[in-house]
Write an enzyme that holds these catalytic residues in place. Structure first.
Site, PDB file in Angstrom:
ATOM      1  N   HIS A 151       0.487  -1.264  -0.358  1.00  0.00           N
ATOM      2  CA  HIS A 151       0.065  -0.213  -0.063  1.00  0.00           C
ATOM      3  C   HIS A 151       0.660   1.245   0.182  1.00  0.00           C
ATOM      4  O   HIS A 151       2.050   1.339   0.664  1.00  0.00           O
ATOM      5  CB  HIS A 151      -1.393  -0.284   1.407  1.00  0.00           C
ATOM      6  CG  HIS A 151      -1.922   1.134   1.636  1.00  0.00           C
ATOM      7  ND1 HIS A 151      -2.794   1.610   0.067  1.00  0.00           N
ATOM      8  CD2 HIS A 151      -1.711   2.493   2.248  1.00  0.00           C
ATOM      9  CE1 HIS A 151      -3.629   2.209   0.513  1.00  0.00           C
ATOM     10  NE2 HIS A 151      -2.641   2.786   1.330  1.00  0.00           N
ATOM     11  N   GLU A 173       8.037   1.520  -2.495  1.00  0.00           N
ATOM     12  CA  GLU A 173       7.076   0.035  -2.489  1.00  0.00           C
ATOM     13  C   GLU A 173       8.678  -0.902  -3.949  1.00  0.00           C
ATOM     14  O   GLU A 173       8.303  -2.327  -2.911  1.00  0.00           O
ATOM     15  CB  GLU A 173       6.249   0.066  -4.098  1.00  0.00           C
ATOM     16  CG  GLU A 173       5.196   0.963  -3.193  1.00  0.00           C
ATOM     17  CD  GLU A 173       4.282   1.141  -4.266  1.00  0.00           C
ATOM     18  OE1 GLU A 173       3.711   0.508  -5.228  1.00  0.00           O
ATOM     19  OE2 GLU A 173       3.686   2.909  -4.227  1.00  0.00           O
TER      20      GLU A 173
HETATM   21  C1  GRF Z   1       1.142   1.365  -6.246  1.00  0.00           C
HETATM   22  O1  GRF Z   1       1.180   2.156  -6.174  1.00  0.00           O
HETATM   23  C2  GRF Z   1       1.132   0.292  -5.228  1.00  0.00           C
HETATM   24  O2  GRF Z   1       1.221   1.208  -4.244  1.00  0.00           O
HETATM   25  C3  GRF Z   1      -0.129   0.392  -6.053  1.00  0.00           C
HETATM   26  O3  GRF Z   1      -1.391  -0.021  -6.557  1.00  0.00           O
HETATM   27  C4  GRF Z   1       0.234   0.530  -7.961  1.00  0.00           C
HETATM   28  C5  GRF Z   1       0.715  -0.234  -8.714  1.00  0.00           C
HETATM   29  O4  GRF Z   1       1.505   0.322  -9.636  1.00  0.00           O
HETATM   30  N1  GRF Z   1      -0.934  -1.388  -4.205  1.00  0.00           N
HETATM   31  P1  GRF Z   1       2.678  -1.188 -10.588  1.00  0.00           P
HETATM   32  O5  GRF Z   1       1.504  -1.680 -10.931  1.00  0.00           O
HETATM   33  O6  GRF Z   1       3.626  -2.476  -9.605  1.00  0.00           O
HETATM   34  O7  GRF Z   1       3.699  -0.719 -11.698  1.00  0.00           O
END
Ligand code: GRF
Length: 216
Positions: free
Chosen positions: A110, A181
């Site tokens: 998240h 992330e």
């Molecule tokens: C990311 O910001 C994640 O945190 C959210 O959705 C986005 C996904 O991006 N849950 P990606 O598809 O991994 O580029």
């Protein structure tokens, strides 16, 4: 070996971070057995195919009703029987039946520091809009176990990202992805694969956890 299923809906940059970390050995002893998408056009599917990973697509609106989709989704996952399900930008609400069948074996990324800016309605750019609107000086990302609630499960890892005066929701989203992330999601999978993660009540315990070294 930890067999993981990665569930996606869009671009798949988090999926790419996982693929790269598995291939470079940063994630130990793990195989991506399947990538699932609810969206046929998700670029994440191309990323998986380039690396020879099995892909599966189920589109909710192609089913007679939500229950029919949920049943097919449940069957797909229980047949594949992964050790861990990784929600990496997956916009489908995971039906309770699946959460129960895989209790303690589903994780989600998240893009905020939970418990801020999370819960129903907080997804995509909205999360970053709300953080900027509130004027917080730090945001970040969280990897957590999935329970029956929305973003309420035990927290595995978090990483902060400082907010700048000139941030827009998009610039903040980009920095949180790059700095947080793509770092903590592969790291959490590696810790789980190495058997370092356990849950005690609402808390996650990580063996030998040292925040100063863990991300280096
Ligand atoms: C990311 O910001 C994640 O945190 C959210 O959705 C986005 C996904 O991006 N849950 P990606 O598809 O991994 O580029």
């Amino acid at each position: 070996m930890l067999n993981i299923a990665v569930l996606v809906s869009g671009g798949g940059t988090n999926l790419q971070a996982i693929i790269d970390a598995v291939e470079s050995g940063k994630i130990a002893d793990t195989k991506i057995g399947m990538v699932f998408s609810n969206n046929r056009n998700a670029y994440a599917l191309e990323r998986a195919k380039k690396h020879g990973i099995r892909t599966e697509v189920l589109v909710p609106k192609e089913f007679e009703n939500r229950d029919a989709f949920n049943d097919a989704f449940y069957k797909l996952l229980t047949d594949a029987n992964p050790d861990l399900i990784v929600l990496a930008g997956c916009l489908v609400v995971i039906p309770e039946k699946i959460v129960r069948a895989f209790a303690g074996r589903i994780i989600n990324i998240h893009p905020s520091l939970i418990p801020s800016f999370c819960g129903t309605g907080y997804y995509g750019l909205k999360v970053h809009e709300k953080a900027l609107e509130r004027g917080v000086k730090v945001s970040g990302a969280t990897v957590h176990f999935v329970d029956e609630g929305t973003d309420t499960g035990p927290i595995i890892l978090q990483k902060p990202v400082m907010i700048r005066n000139d941030d827009t929701p998009s610039s903040l989203q980009k920095r949180i992805m790059e700095q947080a992330e793509w770092v903590i999601l592969p790291k959490a999978i590696d810790l789980i694969a190495r058997g370092k993660v356990s849950v005690e009540g609402s808390r996650v315990i990580i063996d030998d956890y040292d925040p100063d070294v863990i991300f280096n």
